[in-house]
Design a protein around this motif. Structure first.
Motif, PDB file in Angstrom:
ATOM      1  N   CYS A 130       0.846  -1.197   0.000  1.00 36.93           N
ATOM      2  CA  CYS A 130       0.000   0.000   0.000  1.00 36.93           C
ATOM      3  C   CYS A 130       0.883   1.250   0.000  1.00 36.93           C
ATOM      4  O   CYS A 130       1.752   1.397   0.861  1.00 36.93           O
ATOM      5  CB  CYS A 130      -0.892  -0.005   1.237  1.00 36.93           C
ATOM      6  SG  CYS A 130      -1.832   1.516   1.424  1.00 36.93           S
TER       7      CYS A 130
ATOM      8  N   TYR B 242      -6.906   2.998   1.826  1.00 33.63           N
ATOM      9  CA  TYR B 242      -6.411   3.661   0.607  1.00 33.63           C
ATOM     10  C   TYR B 242      -7.129   3.088  -0.618  1.00 33.63           C
ATOM     11  O   TYR B 242      -7.232   1.873  -0.782  1.00 33.63           O
ATOM     12  CB  TYR B 242      -4.894   3.443   0.474  1.00 33.63           C
ATOM     13  CG  TYR B 242      -4.317   3.935  -0.824  1.00 33.63           C
ATOM     14  CD1 TYR B 242      -4.063   5.286  -1.024  1.00 33.63           C
ATOM     15  CD2 TYR B 242      -4.037   3.044  -1.870  1.00 33.63           C
ATOM     16  CE1 TYR B 242      -3.550   5.743  -2.232  1.00 33.63           C
ATOM     17  CE2 TYR B 242      -3.515   3.490  -3.073  1.00 33.63           C
ATOM     18  CZ  TYR B 242      -3.277   4.836  -3.243  1.00 33.63           C
ATOM     19  OH  TYR B 242      -2.770   5.290  -4.437  1.00 33.63           O
TER      20      TYR B 242
ATOM     21  N   CYS C 123      -7.267  -0.673   0.302  1.00 32.52           N
ATOM     22  CA  CYS C 123      -6.363  -1.284   1.278  1.00 32.52           C
ATOM     23  C   CYS C 123      -7.166  -1.742   2.503  1.00 32.52           C
ATOM     24  O   CYS C 123      -7.862  -0.931   3.128  1.00 32.52           O
ATOM     25  CB  CYS C 123      -5.293  -0.267   1.696  1.00 32.52           C
ATOM     26  SG  CYS C 123      -4.270  -0.870   3.063  1.00 32.52           S
TER      27      CYS C 123
ATOM     28  N   CYS D 123      -0.028   3.259   3.707  1.00 32.96           N
ATOM     29  CA  CYS D 123       0.365   2.743   5.031  1.00 32.96           C
ATOM     30  C   CYS D 123       1.575   1.808   4.947  1.00 32.96           C
ATOM     31  O   CYS D 123       2.088   1.378   5.976  1.00 32.96           O
ATOM     32  CB  CYS D 123      -0.806   2.034   5.693  1.00 32.96           C
ATOM     33  SG  CYS D 123      -1.275   0.474   4.910  1.00 32.96           S
TER      34      CYS D 123
ATOM     35  N   CYS E 141      -5.723   0.513   5.763  1.00 34.75           N
ATOM     36  CA  CYS E 141      -5.902   1.962   5.961  1.00 34.75           C
ATOM     37  C   CYS E 141      -6.999   2.577   5.088  1.00 34.75           C
ATOM     38  O   CYS E 141      -7.305   3.757   5.214  1.00 34.75           O
ATOM     39  CB  CYS E 141      -4.577   2.699   5.708  1.00 34.75           C
ATOM     40  SG  CYS E 141      -4.139   2.795   3.963  1.00 34.75           S
TER      41      CYS E 141
HETATM   42 ZN    ZN Z   1      -2.920   0.977   3.364  1.00 40.32          ZN
END
Ligand code: ZN
Length: 288
Positions: free
Chosen positions: A29, A53, A48, A32, A51
């Motif tokens: 990712c 994303y 993700c 993160c 986090c």
């Molecule tokens: Zn992430």
């Protein structure tokens, strides 16, 4: 009128995706830095799991996540650029992008249903020359908007355009800003809902025209959204800009976006908005 054929995945089209790289097994990712099994990220709609994303999506991937199964009918799929300025190397770049993505240009347009609501839909693909707007994009959007107008269907547009106007077509690209804005104005006059979803990235001429003219403007979390980039802003204004400058969250705080919607909730949110507009239309018809 070119309308017909169920949509074909790029892999089913002639010569498509020949150069596609093999799928990676693991994904790191960029936000993160966690490493995940690629299939887990795919299953999580390319978000993700740690986090949240939101990875960029190809137009076809987004289409499959968004619309009711087998409801998409592509329109104007054969409209292609003729390299009007004979810009050196442009024809080769177009050809390569077409082979890599299976698309003819950077935007995919068609009829679809979202939670049973019929709509006209347009989805941009960043992988096709950065999702840039040339004369084909403008032409396809306007044709799609005219169908929306003639058939009284809401228009939904997903952006993903890093560089805005396509420099290989010069002024012809810039003209698409006015052309699409005029078509949106016709939708507005007719009371046809125009819903925009901003995804990463939406910048420059695209943001300065059709991307910022929606009746409702949604955005995915963390998308880069703005006109000129951070460096230009820093230089021109001589001031330190916020860390989240030109993100969805920044634009939401500035009142430029109505709602930030996660990918998981996008379909149901659009469904609710379409239900709202459909209800309003029924009420108006009852009053008439
Ligand atoms: Zn992430």
């Amino acid at each position: 009128m070119e309308r017909g054929k169920w949509f074909q995945r790029p892999s089913q089209r002639n010569g498509a995706a020949k150069n596609a790289a093999p799928e990676a097994l693991w994904m790191k990712c960029p936000k993160c830095r966690e490493i995940h099994f690629a299939k887990d990220v795919e299953r999580n709609l390319r978000v993700c799991p740690h986090c949240g994303y939101h990875y960029r999506l190809k137009a076809v991937e987004r289409l499959e996540m968004l619309v009711d199964p087998e409801s998409f009918i592509e329109i104007d799929s054969s409209v292609h650029s003729c390299n009007p300025l004979e810009f050196p190397g442009y024809a080769e770049k177009l050809q390569r992008a077409q082979q890599d993505t299976g698309l003819i240009d950077s935007v995919l347009c068609g009829y679809a249903k979202i939670e049973r609501h019929p709509v006209v839909l347009s989805i941009a693909d960043f992988e096709f020359l950065g999702g840039s707007m040339g004369s084909v994009v403008g032409e396809k959007l306007v044709r799609a908007m005219e169908r929306s107008l003639n058939e009284n269907l809401p228009f939904i547009l997903f952006t993903a355009n890093g560089g805005g106007a396509r420099m290989f077509e010069g002024l012809l690209s810039l003209m698409q800003m006015a052309k699409t804005s005029a078509a949106i104005s016709r939708l507005r006059t007719a009371g046809i809902p125009y819903i925009v979803v901003l995804t990463d990235p939406t910048m420059a001429g695209v943001y300065a025209s059709y991307a910022s003219l929606g009746d409702v403007i949604l955005a995915e979390p963390g998308a880069l959204i703005g006109f000129a980039g951070r460096r230009v802003g820093n230089q021109d204004m001589g001031m330190k800009l916020p860390d989240d400058f030109q993100t969805s969250e920044f634009q939401f705080r500035s009142g430029q976006i109505d709602q930030i919607v996660t990918r998981k909730e996008m379909r149901s949110t659009l469904g609710s908005i379409l239900t709202f507009f459909a209800g309003e239309e029924a009420e108006i018809a009852a009053l008439a």
